[in-house]
Design a protein around this motif. Structure first.
Motif, PDB file in Angstrom:
ATOM      1  N   SER A  80       9.587  -2.904   1.961  1.00  0.00           N
ATOM      2  CA  SER A  80       9.588  -4.066   0.966  1.00  0.00           C
ATOM      3  C   SER A  80       8.393  -5.127   0.968  1.00  0.00           C
ATOM      4  N   ILE A  81       7.728  -5.151   2.039  1.00  0.00           N
ATOM      5  CA  ILE A  81       6.539  -5.906   1.982  1.00  0.00           C
ATOM      6  C   ILE A  81       5.462  -5.393   1.031  1.00  0.00           C
ATOM      7  N   SER A  82       5.617  -4.046   0.635  1.00  0.00           N
ATOM      8  CA  SER A  82       4.934  -3.574  -0.347  1.00  0.00           C
ATOM      9  C   SER A  82       4.771  -4.134  -1.599  1.00  0.00           C
ATOM     10  N   LYS A  83       6.123  -4.804  -1.932  1.00  0.00           N
ATOM     11  CA  LYS A  83       6.338  -5.372  -3.319  1.00  0.00           C
ATOM     12  C   LYS A  83       5.339  -6.522  -3.429  1.00  0.00           C
ATOM     13  N   LEU A  84       5.079  -7.638  -2.229  1.00  0.00           N
ATOM     14  CA  LEU A  84       4.225  -8.294  -2.223  1.00  0.00           C
ATOM     15  C   LEU A  84       2.836  -7.856  -2.583  1.00  0.00           C
ATOM     16  N   LEU A 101      -7.676  -2.270  -7.081  1.00  0.00           N
ATOM     17  CA  LEU A 101      -7.576  -3.563  -7.240  1.00  0.00           C
ATOM     18  C   LEU A 101      -7.440  -4.563  -5.855  1.00  0.00           C
ATOM     19  N   LEU A 102      -6.843  -3.942  -4.688  1.00  0.00           N
ATOM     20  CA  LEU A 102      -6.729  -4.436  -3.621  1.00  0.00           C
ATOM     21  C   LEU A 102      -7.192  -3.933  -2.285  1.00  0.00           C
ATOM     22  N   LEU A 103      -6.924  -2.735  -2.083  1.00  0.00           N
ATOM     23  CA  LEU A 103      -7.074  -2.179  -0.809  1.00  0.00           C
ATOM     24  C   LEU A 103      -8.680  -2.061  -0.308  1.00  0.00           C
ATOM     25  N   GLN A 104      -9.515  -1.255  -1.612  1.00  0.00           N
ATOM     26  CA  GLN A 104     -10.778  -1.017  -1.201  1.00  0.00           C
ATOM     27  C   GLN A 104     -11.698  -2.644  -1.176  1.00  0.00           C
ATOM     28  N   PRO A 105     -11.429  -3.467  -2.109  1.00  0.00           N
ATOM     29  CA  PRO A 105     -11.989  -4.709  -2.040  1.00  0.00           C
ATOM     30  C   PRO A 105     -11.991  -5.453  -0.702  1.00  0.00           C
ATOM     31  N   LEU A 106     -10.882  -5.221  -0.065  1.00  0.00           N
ATOM     32  CA  LEU A 106     -10.650  -5.842   1.366  1.00  0.00           C
ATOM     33  C   LEU A 106     -11.303  -5.045   2.395  1.00  0.00           C
ATOM     34  N   GLY A 107     -11.594  -3.718   2.210  1.00  0.00           N
ATOM     35  CA  GLY A 107     -12.082  -2.852   3.045  1.00  0.00           C
ATOM     36  C   GLY A 107     -10.987  -2.216   4.100  1.00  0.00           C
ATOM     37  N   LEU A 108      -9.819  -2.227   3.497  1.00  0.00           N
ATOM     38  CA  LEU A 108      -8.686  -1.404   4.381  1.00  0.00           C
ATOM     39  C   LEU A 108      -8.525  -0.026   4.339  1.00  0.00           C
ATOM     40  N   THR A 109      -8.025   0.407   5.385  1.00  0.00           N
ATOM     41  CA  THR A 109      -7.885   2.006   5.245  1.00  0.00           C
ATOM     42  C   THR A 109      -6.150   1.799   5.106  1.00  0.00           C
ATOM     43  N   ALA A 110      -5.629   2.128   4.036  1.00  0.00           N
ATOM     44  CA  ALA A 110      -4.141   1.978   3.734  1.00  0.00           C
ATOM     45  C   ALA A 110      -3.870   2.735   2.303  1.00  0.00           C
ATOM     46  N   GLY A 111      -2.531   2.738   1.966  1.00  0.00           N
ATOM     47  CA  GLY A 111      -2.403   3.359   0.656  1.00  0.00           C
ATOM     48  C   GLY A 111      -0.992   3.767   0.679  1.00  0.00           C
ATOM     49  N   TYR A 112      -0.568   4.038  -0.790  1.00  0.00           N
ATOM     50  CA  TYR A 112       0.737   4.046  -1.232  1.00  0.00           C
ATOM     51  C   TYR A 112       1.027   5.725  -1.308  1.00  0.00           C
ATOM     52  N   ASN A 113       0.017   6.526  -1.025  1.00  0.00           N
ATOM     53  CA  ASN A 113       0.028   8.142  -0.948  1.00  0.00           C
ATOM     54  C   ASN A 113      -0.480   8.428   0.333  1.00  0.00           C
ATOM     55  N   GLY A 130       8.111  -0.059  -1.894  1.00  0.00           N
ATOM     56  CA  GLY A 130       8.120   0.160  -0.514  1.00  0.00           C
ATOM     57  C   GLY A 130       7.148   1.015   0.322  1.00  0.00           C
ATOM     58  N   GLY A 131       6.135   1.756  -0.509  1.00  0.00           N
ATOM     59  CA  GLY A 131       5.567   2.914  -0.039  1.00  0.00           C
ATOM     60  C   GLY A 131       4.289   2.644   0.629  1.00  0.00           C
ATOM     61  N   LEU A 132       3.812   1.519   0.679  1.00  0.00           N
ATOM     62  CA  LEU A 132       2.437   1.041   1.519  1.00  0.00           C
ATOM     63  C   LEU A 132       2.484   1.507   2.841  1.00  0.00           C
ATOM     64  N   ARG A 133       1.482   2.347   3.275  1.00  0.00           N
ATOM     65  CA  ARG A 133       1.096   2.558   4.833  1.00  0.00           C
ATOM     66  C   ARG A 133      -0.041   1.713   5.168  1.00  0.00           C
ATOM     67  N   ILE A 134       0.206   0.884   6.193  1.00  0.00           N
ATOM     68  CA  ILE A 134      -0.862   0.007   6.425  1.00  0.00           C
ATOM     69  C   ILE A 134      -0.591  -0.653   7.937  1.00  0.00           C
ATOM     70  N   ALA A 135      -1.840  -0.858   8.497  1.00  0.00           N
ATOM     71  CA  ALA A 135      -1.637  -1.351  10.125  1.00  0.00           C
ATOM     72  C   ALA A 135      -1.704  -2.862   9.873  1.00  0.00           C
ATOM     73  N   ALA A 136      -0.974  -3.505  11.011  1.00  0.00           N
ATOM     74  CA  ALA A 136      -0.734  -4.964  11.112  1.00  0.00           C
ATOM     75  C   ALA A 136      -2.062  -5.704  10.990  1.00  0.00           C
ATOM     76  N   ARG A 137      -3.012  -4.905  11.671  1.00  0.00           N
ATOM     77  CA  ARG A 137      -4.229  -5.841  11.658  1.00  0.00           C
ATOM     78  C   ARG A 137      -4.862  -5.844  10.256  1.00  0.00           C
ATOM     79  N   ASP A 138      -4.633  -4.806   9.183  1.00  0.00           N
ATOM     80  CA  ASP A 138      -5.304  -4.840   7.942  1.00  0.00           C
ATOM     81  C   ASP A 138      -4.037  -5.695   7.127  1.00  0.00           C
ATOM     82  N   MET A 139      -2.949  -6.055   7.383  1.00  0.00           N
ATOM     83  CA  MET A 139      -2.125  -6.957   6.779  1.00  0.00           C
ATOM     84  C   MET A 139      -2.816  -8.343   7.034  1.00  0.00           C
ATOM     85  N   GLY A 140      -3.129  -8.504   8.457  1.00  0.00           N
ATOM     86  CA  GLY A 140      -3.881  -9.732   8.577  1.00  0.00           C
ATOM     87  C   GLY A 140      -4.900  -9.964   7.853  1.00  0.00           C
ATOM     88  N   VAL A 141      -5.650  -9.073   7.476  1.00  0.00           N
ATOM     89  CA  VAL A 141      -6.869  -9.404   6.354  1.00  0.00           C
ATOM     90  C   VAL A 141      -6.358  -9.860   5.185  1.00  0.00           C
TER      91      VAL A 141
END
Length: 443
Positions: free
Chosen positions: A96-100, A221-233, A299-310
């Protein structure tokens, strides 16, 4: 990252030796309490009362990464395939952090498209969204974002591609059934009840406004502008990220839901050892703007703690990432302003036994007060997550620029029976947060 980096690895045979662990204290000089913190976290992971499959943590102090560590295994072979350790790039399905994170994408559209948080969402969805028990009351994005829309999860909140949400929430429509998705005793704006369905509608609204599929839209909107390797798919993750995606485990069967702390770890989701993830079922029937739930905005975002820190540091920096503005300060001030507070009697909302006490727009709030705090001395906003064995925390104090991120990849015992001592969290969560805060932030 240069200098005082340290990695400790140990063999991890199920039930025999302590789990694999690797801890990475950050920046230059040795940090006070690092060794004690590592010992405490490793002991929590290996605690036989509630062993953890994996653990990734990150602490931010005064706007800088103060500590990050990884413990346990992102893949557990149960003696059949090799165990793989969690590392600093391991991605998790963060629940559910995906909601944020979805809310941050929505807030960019509020800025770019002039979406009105207090307008009738029917205007944006393209169909009438009204509680049939209170048909005269409009439902707004503010209601959805604060869990006060009068929607409920009892009839479900995730639907296959090709299913139109309008056919689920509209009385008399094909999928409406008995109307269990609507509260009958409290109308919009009257009562807080945590509701996943609201975020399915928010994601669908975002598609309708932009004409873009939700997973790609959140990239833009969010992941690419922050340079994150993450996604909902997960099917769209690059091979290196997919290979580092944590499988979520419990020592609990997936169908009969029987816990056996002495039994094997059982994969609950994101188990891609044999075959890679497939696109959502029925994706060929997907219609943009009808139903975004196949990508789980809730609830479906896959992301690393380090990228959450970004993401967290961008929020601490007033919406700026590496000299690029992502969100306006006024938008963040509005988003994290308190919208709802439990009255202590249950008359204005369901706290779910104390988990939900205060709320902003798409974020939980944890004031430094008895029974509401995460850690004593830490006044925070953010979100919690709990799904498929994962337990997660994303919480920060913007004024002091301190924050903590915790990702637990599964437990050997039922967390509901591991009661904390000062909060609604499980005891192991309280111990992790207390150790992180005491050693890496308060220090």
């Amino acid at each position: 990252m240069n200098g005082h980096r340290r990695t400790v690895l140990g063999l991890a045979l199920l039930g025999a030796i302590e789990p694999l662990l690797a801890a990475v204290p950050m920046s230059g000089a040795p940090q006070r309490g690092t060794e004690a913190l590592e010992r405490e976290l490793a002991a929590i992971v290996a605690d036989p009362a509630c062993e953890l499959a994996s653990l990734s943590v990150l602490a931010i102090r005064d706007g800088q990464i103060a500590y990050e560590g990884q413990f346990g295994r992102r893949r557990i072979g149960n003696g059949i395939t090799p165990d793989l350790p969690a590392n600093r790039d391991t991605l998790y399905r963060i629940a559910s952090i995906s909601k944020l994170m979805t809310t941050l994408g929505l807030m960019r559209l509020v800025e770019d498209k002039g979406i009105n948080l207090d307008a009738d969402v029917s205007h944006y969805l393209g169909f009438s969204l009204r509680n049939p028990h209170f048909p005269e009351r409009a439902i707004t994005l503010r209601h959805l974002l604060t869990h006060t829309s009068s929607l409920r999860d009892e009839a479900g909140y995730s639907f296959p591609a090709g299913t139109a949400l309008r056919d689920f929430v509209t009385p008399g429509a094909a999928l409406y059934g008995q109307g269990a998705m609507w509260a009958s005793k409290a109308g919009p704006g009257e009562y807080f009840t945590y509701c996943n369905l609201g975020w399915g509608l928010i994601g669908t609204l975002m598609e309708r406004v932009t004409g873009e599929r939700f997973d790609g839209l959140m990239q833009r909107l969010l992941l690419q502008p922050l340079g994150l390797t993450a996604g909902y798919n997960p099917a769209a993750l690059p091979p290196t990220a997919l290979a580092n995606l944590a499988t979520l485990y419990r020592k609990r069967t997936t169908d009969t839901e029987i816990w056996d702390p002495n039994g094997p770890w059982i994969a609950q989701t994101d188990d891609y050892v044999i075959r890679p993830p497939a696109p959502p079922p029925g994706i060929e029937r997907y219609v943009i703007g009808e139903n975004a739930t196949p990508f789980s905005p809730t609830g479906g975002l896959r992301i690393a703690a380090r990228d959450m820190g970004v993401v967290m540091r961008m929020l601490m920096d007033g919406g700026v990432h590496e000299a690029t503005r992502i969100l306006q300060p006024a938008t963040l001030k509005n988003m994290f302003a308190r919208q709802w507070t439990a009255d202590g009697t249950g008359k204005n909302g369901d706290t779910l036994n104390g988990f939900f006490n205060c709320w902003g727009l798409g974020n939980a709030q944890f004031p430094d007060q008895p029974a509401r705090r995460l850690v004593e001395g830490f006044d925070a906003v953010g979100h919690l997550g709990d799904a498929y064995g994962l337990r997660s925390v994303f919480a920060f104090d913007a004024a002091r620029r301190n924050g903590v991120i915790v990702l637990v990849g599964g437990t050997s015992s039922d967390p509901g029976l591991q009661k904390g001592t000062y909060s609604a969290l499980a005891r192991f969560e309280e111990r992790i947060l207390t150790s992180l805060y005491r050693h890496a932030i308060a220090g």
